[in-house]
Design a protein around this motif. Structure first.
Motif, PDB file in Angstrom:
ATOM      1  N   TYR A  92       0.964  -1.139  -0.020  1.00  0.00           N
ATOM      2  CA  TYR A  92      -0.110  -0.096  -0.148  1.00  0.00           C
ATOM      3  C   TYR A  92       0.929   1.220   0.127  1.00  0.00           C
ATOM      4  N   LYS A  95       2.239   1.934  -3.363  1.00  0.00           N
ATOM      5  CA  LYS A  95       1.257   2.317  -4.344  1.00  0.00           C
ATOM      6  C   LYS A  95       0.821   3.872  -3.942  1.00  0.00           C
ATOM      7  N   ARG A  96       0.726   4.183  -2.807  1.00  0.00           N
ATOM      8  CA  ARG A  96       0.267   5.250  -2.294  1.00  0.00           C
ATOM      9  C   ARG A  96       1.199   6.676  -2.729  1.00  0.00           C
ATOM     10  N   ARG A 195      -5.970  -3.291   2.293  1.00  0.00           N
ATOM     11  CA  ARG A 195      -6.418  -3.850   0.928  1.00  0.00           C
ATOM     12  C   ARG A 195      -7.476  -2.946   0.383  1.00  0.00           C
ATOM     13  N   LYS A 196      -8.323  -2.309   1.418  1.00  0.00           N
ATOM     14  CA  LYS A 196      -9.083  -1.404   0.944  1.00  0.00           C
ATOM     15  C   LYS A 196      -8.634  -0.078   0.237  1.00  0.00           C
ATOM     16  N   ILE A 198      -5.594   0.123  -1.116  1.00  0.00           N
ATOM     17  CA  ILE A 198      -5.165  -0.131  -2.458  1.00  0.00           C
ATOM     18  C   ILE A 198      -6.149  -0.108  -3.448  1.00  0.00           C
ATOM     19  N   LYS A 199      -7.387  -0.852  -3.106  1.00  0.00           N
ATOM     20  CA  LYS A 199      -8.551  -0.706  -4.036  1.00  0.00           C
ATOM     21  C   LYS A 199      -8.889   0.476  -4.277  1.00  0.00           C
ATOM     22  N   GLU A 200      -8.942   1.597  -3.458  1.00  0.00           N
ATOM     23  CA  GLU A 200      -9.551   2.879  -3.584  1.00  0.00           C
ATOM     24  C   GLU A 200      -8.249   3.693  -4.542  1.00  0.00           C
ATOM     25  N   CYS A 202      -6.535   2.307  -6.928  1.00  0.00           N
ATOM     26  CA  CYS A 202      -6.617   1.714  -8.325  1.00  0.00           C
ATOM     27  C   CYS A 202      -7.748   1.957  -8.954  1.00  0.00           C
ATOM     28  N   GLN A 203      -8.731   2.595  -8.406  1.00  0.00           N
ATOM     29  CA  GLN A 203     -10.108   2.972  -8.940  1.00  0.00           C
ATOM     30  C   GLN A 203      -9.856   4.161  -9.889  1.00  0.00           C
TER      31      GLN A 203
END
Length: 203
Positions: A92, A95-96, A195-196, A198-200, A202-203
């Motif tokens: 995360y 990615k952030r 995980r939440k 990371i999903k945000e 990637c949106q």
């Protein structure tokens, strides 16, 4: 060599009061022959107590081994939880902080940037997975300069804001020299949050 003398089968000691069969016998346990002793063990309260004690004694090494194996298994499972939590949290952070410069030296982003801690994870265990405490950092600062903490400290308030930086410092003051014992539930919650996030992203 002395031979064991045969005696009448009559209960003695802990089997006192057990009549037995009265037959002469060489085998005697508490004065009883083999069949009467079995009847005493299986069908009387005193005999059942003796049987339970004997069973516990005989199975003690196995039970201790099973306990040791179970404890090791639990420890191994916790280590697995810690490692998987570290993996997802660092994923995360990378990615952030993608496309952001190194938190310490401001080197432009590279794909090999690492997740570097301001407060070291091995010293401040409760901050090990704190997102404000972990930021994208170049290999040189993270590894060769041991975090390059002086520059990290200058840039961190700019990255997360003075308020969050001060809150992080307070948490570190409370944490220092104590060891955080993570529970599986806490680690699971951190993984779900990471995980939440990371999903945000990637949106």
């Amino acid at each position: 060599m002395l031979k064991t003398k045969s005696k009448p089968c009559v209960g003695i000691g802990k089997a006192k009061g057990q009549k037995g069969c009265g037959k002469e016998t060489i085998y005697r346990r508490y004065g009883l022959c083999q069949s009467c002793y079995a009847d005493f063990i299986l069908n009387t309260d005193a005999g059942k107590i003796l049987l339970e004690k004997a069973t516990l004694k005989a199975t003690k090494p196995r039970r201790e081994l099973e306990k040791a194996v179970a404890e090791k298994k639990n420890r191994d499972k916790l280590i697995t939880h810690l490692e998987s939590t570290k993996t997802i949290v660092h994923e995360y952070v990378r990615k952030r902080d993608k496309d952001k410069p190194c938190i310490s030296c401001n080197t432009p982003y590279k794909s090999n940037f690492q997740a570097g801690h301001y407060y070291k994870a091995e010293l401040f265990t409760s901050l090990k997975f704190n997102f404000d405490n972990i930021h994208g950092q170049c290999e040189k600062c993270n590894l060769r300069l041991e975090g390059n903490l002086n520059q990290y400290e200058l840039n961190l308030p700019k990255r997360i804001g003075e308020q969050r930086f001060n809150e992080l410092k307070k948490k570190a003051e409370l944490d220092h020299r104590t060891i955080k014992k993570w529970s599986r539930e806490e680690l699971k919650a951190i993984r779900l949050k990471a995980r939440k996030l990371i999903k945000e992203l990637c949106q």
